[in-house]
Design an enzyme around this catalytic site. Structure first.
Site, mmCIF file in Angstrom:
data_model
loop_
_atom_site.group_PDB
_atom_site.id
_atom_site.type_symbol
_atom_site.label_atom_id
_atom_site.label_comp_id
_atom_site.label_asym_id
_atom_site.label_seq_id
_atom_site.Cartn_x
_atom_site.Cartn_y
_atom_site.Cartn_z
ATOM 1 N N THR A 101 0.829 -1.197 0.000
ATOM 2 C CA THR A 101 0.000 0.000 0.000
ATOM 3 C C THR A 101 0.871 1.258 0.000
ATOM 4 O O THR A 101 2.101 1.183 0.008
ATOM 5 C CB THR A 101 -0.932 -0.009 1.216
ATOM 6 O OG1 THR A 101 -0.159 -0.156 2.416
ATOM 7 C CG2 THR A 101 -1.930 -1.152 1.114
ATOM 8 N N TYR A 102 0.214 2.421 0.049
ATOM 9 C CA TYR A 102 0.889 3.718 -0.060
ATOM 10 C C TYR A 102 2.049 3.816 0.938
ATOM 11 O O TYR A 102 1.866 3.617 2.143
ATOM 12 C CB TYR A 102 -0.109 4.841 0.192
ATOM 13 C CG TYR A 102 0.463 6.216 0.014
ATOM 14 C CD1 TYR A 102 0.705 6.731 -1.256
ATOM 15 C CD2 TYR A 102 0.774 7.003 1.117
ATOM 16 C CE1 TYR A 102 1.244 8.004 -1.418
ATOM 17 C CE2 TYR A 102 1.306 8.282 0.956
ATOM 18 C CZ TYR A 102 1.547 8.763 -0.316
ATOM 19 O OH TYR A 102 2.090 10.019 -0.473
ATOM 20 N N PRO A 103 3.258 4.127 0.453
ATOM 21 C CA PRO A 103 4.448 4.043 1.315
ATOM 22 C C PRO A 103 4.664 5.212 2.273
ATOM 23 O O PRO A 103 5.169 5.024 3.376
ATOM 24 C CB PRO A 103 5.598 3.956 0.313
ATOM 25 C CG PRO A 103 5.086 4.598 -0.926
ATOM 26 C CD PRO A 103 3.613 4.364 -0.952
#
Length: 586
Positions: A101-103
């Protein structure tokens, strides 16, 4: 300035186990050698008895999921990745493979609406080393208490790092990508696994009025700590110390009489604080409030210095500007960095300034203050800081390493030797306003083979005979190849190579337009620069003339530029023009 001190520890051997001596203040350190020797002489061969046996069952809940900063810390400690390397690798896992997912998240929790997607995320791991454990969770379910994973109130823009529902093909990942992905998946599976259960047995023995203690920790159920074994690792989370006890203490009971067979006296010394690793520095930046005494300012520094997305770049910028350097896993200040810390105004060296800004921004956000006074104070503070630097008569004089006679060819200041990750030497100008950096490299140059000239000027060059043919008895020719002549011909045809040392520009000086650095300059050309100003007598007031003499930003071919004040002025003028346009439209 750290000054270490010696101290002594004493450990008694009771046969089936060993135990450490403890003072009434519950410390194992003995500060005086005479007292340590006196205790050792008194206790050797003495008899005593067990005064306490305590067995305590304990549990440890799973760790929190990863946010970016925590992942960068573990990747540095376990994989040796820099913070920037972790972020770049994580970005590829997110953008290219779409398996995380979004880092750039600062939350270690997920929202309740993500929980129903966990089975699909587990199913995506079926073809990996985590497949068996993921299948077990799908059959038997995950832990029911998800309070350390689900918390809507602690999720702002993005939730914690998780695997996506995208099926994973490990063969497409590079070594570093696979290693980082395994860290993320290990932590995700740990968060949904059962508690780690263990028991701790503590035994106290009294001998001649002195107290000895030992402790043994044994696991009962590995729980979440077993996940990392799927990929041959240990969990990144530290657990309680196993203690120094032996299995022999499990058979002891209160009142059991014992004899000290031997006493081991050990001298140690207090150690200075360890140097920061990137993991340590990331933690310190995230918890910068610990370094501020004011309680109110501390409360406004709960997000630390920078953001999860910018902390790696801050560290890299310090390294690129040669203020710190990597030595193994440690970050070490350079001579340039130490001088910078010594000379800059005090408020720039403390997190309190950030805390004050955050405090006022908080007031603006809640309507108790307007933004105009804050911006005016920022401008005034910047002006005051610049004036402090101008009035400061202290000299920037780092203790340079390497060739101290090497001077910058554009401003005449000394250059510092810096090693890059390939152990190549870079020469960096110490003058911040110049910034020139160069390095010496070996360049391969082909040289035409020398032509053999005959002895007599009128004679033609001698031709080498490579092979001869003679008629045979059966009508066939016999060909004889002369190996020596062939080797000589091949060597002559092969171009000769020599290596020359040339100087390549890594960063151009701010005193010259960039287009003047399109070609490399060798050492002879660089040394032919005959102007070497006396940097000791350099005056700050002469900066404008100095830049004009060396080729200022305003010179032809320059990309242009200006001071921060110029940008502020231009911005204000632009606002006035926009305001006039709006009035005209009305």
């Amino acid at each position: 300035d750290f000054a270490g001190r010696f101290y002594w520890t004493l450990k008694a051997d009771f046969g089936s186990f060993k135990a450490s001596w403890y003072s009434p203040e519950n410390t194992i350190k003995i500060n005086e050698e005479a007292k340590a020797n006196e205790l050792a002489a008194k206790l050797k061969g003495a008899k005593g008895k067990v005064t306490s046996v305590r067995e305590v069952p304990k549990t440890e809940k799973p760790p929190l999921a990863y946010d970016l900063t925590e992942l960068q810390r573990d990747a540095n400690n376990i994989l040796g990745f820099s913070a920037k390397e972790t972020l770049d690798t994580l970005q590829r896992l997110y953008e290219v493979y779409k398996i995380v997912t979004y880092p750039r998240t600062d939350s270690r929790y997920i929202t309740a609406d993500i929980v129903p997607t966990i089975p699909d995320r587990l199913a995506a791991l079926s073809a990996t080393a985590f497949g068996l454990r993921a299948s077990s969770f799908l059959r038997n379910g995950i832990r029911t208490d998800l309070s350390r994973l689900v918390n809507d109130e602690l999720v702002s823009d993005h939730h914690a790092l998780l695997p996506t529902e995208q099926k994973v093909d490990i063969t497409k990942l590079s070594t570093n990508e696979k290693a980082l992905w395994e860290l993320i998946i290990t932590r995700f599976l740990e968060t949904v696994s059962p508690d780690y259960e263990y028991k701790t047995t503590t035994v106290e023995v009294e001998v001649e009025g002195e107290r000895f203690m030992t402790r043994l920790t044994l696991p009962v159920k590995q729980g979440w700590r077993d996940v990392a074994r799927d990929v041959g690792r240990r969990s990144a989370v530290n657990t309680e110390d196993d203690g120094d006890g032996d299995l022999g203490i499990l058979s002891l009971k209160e009142g059991t009489e014992l004899t000290i067979n031997d006493v081991v006296l050990k001298r140690s010394a207090t150690l200075p604080p360890d140097r920061y690793t990137e993991a340590d520095l990331l933690f310190a930046m995230e918890h910068a409030g610990r370094f501020v005494e004011d309680a109110e300012l501390k409360s406004h520094l709960e997000n630390g210095l920078g953001t999860p997305a910018t902390r790696a770049d801050i560290i890299e910028k310090l390294i690129q500007n040669n203020c710190i350097e990597r030595q193994g896993k440690e970050l070490v200040p350079t001579a340039k960095g130490r001088e910078l810390v010594r000379l800059v105004p005090q408020q720039l060296k403390s997190a309190e300034l950030t805390g004050k800004w955050e405090q006022r921004l908080f007031s603006i956000a809640h309507g108790t203050e307007t933004e105009a006074p804050f911006i005016d104070d920022i401008k005034k503070n910047a002006t005051d800081l610049v004036n402090q630097v101008i009035l400061n008569r202290e000299k920037f004089d780092p203790n340079l390493m390497g060739d101290k006679t090497r001077l910058c060819p554009y401003c005449g200041w000394p250059m510092m030797n810096v090693f890059d990750e390939y152990e190549r030497v870079h020469h960096v100008c110490q003058r911040f306003s110049c910034g020139y950096e160069e390095m010496e490299v070996k360049k391969r140059v082909e040289v035409a083979p020398a032509e053999v000239i005959p002895t007599h000027a009128s004679a033609s060059p001698t031709k080498r005979v490579l092979a001869t043919a003679t008629p045979g008895t059966s009508g066939k020719k016999t060909i004889v190849i002369r190996k020596g002549a062939v080797k000589a011909a091949v060597a002559k045809a092969t171009p000769q190579v020599k290596w020359e040392t040339v100087t390549e520009v890594v960063k151009p000086s701010h005193y010259r337009p960039r287009n003047e650095f399109s070609q490399n300059r060798d050492n002879d050309n660089r040394r032919s620069f005959d102007r070497k100003p006396d940097n000791r007598n350099f005056k700050r007031d002469d900066r404008r003339n100095d830049r004009r003499e060396f080729g200022s930003y305003e010179s032809k071919g320059s990309s242009g530029g200006g001071t921060f004040a110029d940008f502020i002025k231009a911005s204000e003028e632009r606002k006035k023009r926009d305001e006039e346009r709006r009035k005209n439209k009305k």
